[in-house]
Design a protein around this motif. Structure first.
Motif, PDB file in Angstrom:
ATOM      1  N   UNK A   2       0.840  -1.187   0.000  1.00 42.88           N
ATOM      2  CA  UNK A   2       0.000   0.000   0.000  1.00 42.88           C
ATOM      3  C   UNK A   2       0.883   1.248   0.000  1.00 42.88           C
ATOM      4  N   UNK A   3       0.262   2.367  -0.280  1.00 46.45           N
ATOM      5  CA  UNK A   3       0.993   3.625  -0.425  1.00 46.45           C
ATOM      6  C   UNK A   3       1.723   4.006   0.846  1.00 46.45           C
ATOM      7  N   UNK A   4       1.115   3.772   1.993  1.00 43.40           N
ATOM      8  CA  UNK A   4       1.763   4.129   3.258  1.00 43.40           C
ATOM      9  C   UNK A   4       3.067   3.363   3.454  1.00 43.40           C
ATOM     10  N   UNK A   5       3.076   2.098   3.090  1.00 44.72           N
ATOM     11  CA  UNK A   5       4.293   1.302   3.226  1.00 44.72           C
ATOM     12  C   UNK A   5       5.382   1.780   2.279  1.00 44.72           C
ATOM     13  N   UNK A   6       4.994   2.152   1.086  1.00 40.24           N
ATOM     14  CA  UNK A   6       5.970   2.649   0.114  1.00 40.24           C
ATOM     15  C   UNK A   6       6.574   3.959   0.596  1.00 40.24           C
ATOM     16  N   UNK A   7       5.724   4.872   1.062  1.00 35.87           N
ATOM     17  CA  UNK A   7       6.225   6.154   1.548  1.00 35.87           C
ATOM     18  C   UNK A   7       7.094   5.982   2.788  1.00 35.87           C
ATOM     19  N   UNK A   8       6.712   5.068   3.677  1.00 40.00           N
ATOM     20  CA  UNK A   8       7.530   4.810   4.854  1.00 40.00           C
ATOM     21  C   UNK A   8       8.882   4.240   4.452  1.00 40.00           C
ATOM     22  N   UNK A  48       9.014  -3.851   5.483  1.00 35.23           N
ATOM     23  CA  UNK A  48       8.462  -3.089   4.370  1.00 35.23           C
ATOM     24  C   UNK A  48       9.035  -3.513   3.030  1.00 35.23           C
ATOM     25  N   UNK A  49      10.255  -3.962   3.020  1.00 35.60           N
ATOM     26  CA  UNK A  49      10.870  -4.376   1.771  1.00 35.60           C
ATOM     27  C   UNK A  49      10.859  -5.894   1.727  1.00 35.60           C
ATOM     28  N   UNK A  50      10.119  -6.434   0.790  1.00 35.32           N
ATOM     29  CA  UNK A  50      10.012  -7.881   0.634  1.00 35.32           C
ATOM     30  C   UNK A  50      10.562  -8.262  -0.733  1.00 35.32           C
TER      31      UNK A  50
END
Length: 68
Positions: A2-8, A48-50
């Motif tokens: 999701x966008x929140x995970x990408x931004x984080x 967050x990075x998979x």
């Protein structure tokens, strides 16, 4: 993802990169010595990075890779 995970994830990378560069310049050591442990620690503590998510699906473009 999701966008929140990408931004984080992007924010975490930027903060670690800049912080490591500043710390390395203050300690007068190569930045790689600070960046590597910071990256490994961040990778171990966050999910967050998979990397399997990046390679799980194979597109038709890469279906013939590696070329023989």
């Amino acid at each position: 993802m999701i966008t929140d995970q990408i931004l984080f994830g992007v924010g975490l990378i930027l903060v670690l990169a800049v912080g490591s560069q500043v710390l390395a310049s203050l300690l007068r050591i190569p930045a790689l010595i600070v960046l590597l442990p910071a990256g490994f620690t961040a990778g171990a503590l966050t999910n967050n990075v998979d990397p399997t998510g990046c390679w799980a699906r194979r597109s038709s473009h890469w279906s013939h890779w590696p070329l023989r």
